[in-house]
Design a protein around this motif. Structure first.
Motif, PDB file in Angstrom:
ATOM      1  N   ALA A  77       1.418  -1.070  -0.213  1.00 53.57           N
ATOM      2  CA  ALA A  77      -0.029   0.310   0.228  1.00 53.57           C
ATOM      3  C   ALA A  77       0.427   1.600   0.100  1.00 53.57           C
ATOM      4  N   ARG A  78       2.109   1.572   1.281  1.00 55.63           N
ATOM      5  CA  ARG A  78       3.321   2.458   0.988  1.00 55.63           C
ATOM      6  C   ARG A  78       3.593   2.621  -0.005  1.00 55.63           C
ATOM      7  N   THR A  79       3.448   1.672  -1.660  1.00 55.50           N
ATOM      8  CA  THR A  79       4.198   1.911  -2.651  1.00 55.50           C
ATOM      9  C   THR A  79       2.968   2.433  -3.246  1.00 55.50           C
TER      10      THR A  79
ATOM     11  N   VAL B  78      -3.214   1.889 -12.198  1.00 55.82           N
ATOM     12  CA  VAL B  78      -1.645   1.278 -12.136  1.00 55.82           C
ATOM     13  C   VAL B  78      -1.065   2.670 -12.092  1.00 55.82           C
ATOM     14  N   LYS B  79      -0.422   2.246 -11.140  1.00 56.42           N
ATOM     15  CA  LYS B  79       0.936   2.973  -9.892  1.00 56.42           C
ATOM     16  C   LYS B  79       1.440   3.605  -9.830  1.00 56.42           C
ATOM     17  N   GLY B  80       1.394   5.368  -9.595  1.00 60.20           N
ATOM     18  CA  GLY B  80       2.220   6.199 -10.097  1.00 60.20           C
ATOM     19  C   GLY B  80       1.453   7.071 -10.823  1.00 60.20           C
ATOM     20  N   ALA B  81       1.111   6.200 -11.799  1.00 58.73           N
ATOM     21  CA  ALA B  81      -0.464   7.471 -12.745  1.00 58.73           C
ATOM     22  C   ALA B  81      -2.087   7.217 -12.401  1.00 58.73           C
ATOM     23  N   GLY B  82      -2.252   6.604 -12.095  1.00 59.21           N
ATOM     24  CA  GLY B  82      -3.973   6.603 -11.051  1.00 59.21           C
ATOM     25  C   GLY B  82      -4.172   5.888 -10.978  1.00 59.21           C
ATOM     26  N   VAL B  83      -5.780   5.854  -9.658  1.00 63.02           N
ATOM     27  CA  VAL B  83      -5.713   5.009  -9.279  1.00 63.02           C
ATOM     28  C   VAL B  83      -7.114   5.578  -8.334  1.00 63.02           C
TER      29      VAL B  83
ATOM     30  N   VAL C 202      -3.592   8.951  -3.537  1.00 65.88           N
ATOM     31  CA  VAL C 202      -3.436   7.957  -2.244  1.00 65.88           C
ATOM     32  C   VAL C 202      -1.879   8.694  -1.313  1.00 65.88           C
ATOM     33  N   VAL C 203      -3.009   8.298  -0.028  1.00 58.92           N
ATOM     34  CA  VAL C 203      -2.334   9.603   0.720  1.00 58.92           C
ATOM     35  C   VAL C 203      -2.501   9.101   2.088  1.00 58.92           C
ATOM     36  N   PHE C 204      -1.660   9.161   3.184  1.00 61.30           N
ATOM     37  CA  PHE C 204      -1.889   8.804   4.667  1.00 61.30           C
ATOM     38  C   PHE C 204      -3.281   9.590   4.930  1.00 61.30           C
TER      39      PHE C 204
END
Length: 148
Positions: free
Chosen positions: A20-22, A34-39, A125-127
């Protein structure tokens, strides 16, 4: 034999949170994964569980404003196929919130009330604080993967 049987529940939960942290700082984008692009929030939960456990927890088709027009609990119905509603959250459990007419926002518990979620209002994506800000007074439920 499952991953849980091989390494134990605590390690599986740890792997969920490492994955999740990644995703932190991945921009919010409806229905993307897509990690880094959008979710979005549901696809974020799916991506983490799929990477670690090989399963998607949520399989629904949803327009971006579904929570404003529909009362059907699609998110909860999907989660209950592979997860149990529980009264208290542990790391790696899923938290869902009511927005509009239905439970329609999901995140992963880090250490309640700390969560990681893909949140449109915060850009991705945030804490977050699961009991603060815009989530403070919202109805919420916790779900635990049935494999634990």
């Amino acid at each position: 034999m499952t991953l849980h049987d091989e390494i134990g529940e605590a390690r599986v939960r740890e792997r969920l949170l490492v994955e999740a942290r990644t995703w932190i700082n991945t921009p919010w984008h409806h229905r993307a994964r897509v990690k880094g692009a959008g979710v979005d929030c549901a696809q974020f939960v799916n991506a983490v569980y799929h990477t670690v456990l090989g399963t998607d927890l949520i399989e629904i088709d949803y327009p971006p404003d579904h929570f404003l027009h529909r009362s059907e609990e699609q998110l909860v119905t999907q989660l209950e196929r592979q997860a149990n509603c529980v009264p208290l959250a542990l790391p790696g459990d899923v938290v869902v919130y009511r927005f509009g007419r239905a439970m329609s926002h999901a995140g992963l518990v880090v250490d309640w009330p700390r969560i990681i979620h893909a949140y449109r209002l915060e850009g991705g994506v945030v804490f977050g604080n699961g009991t603060g800000g815009n989530l403070a007074e919202r109805e919420r439920q916790f779900y635990r993967w049935k494999g634990f």
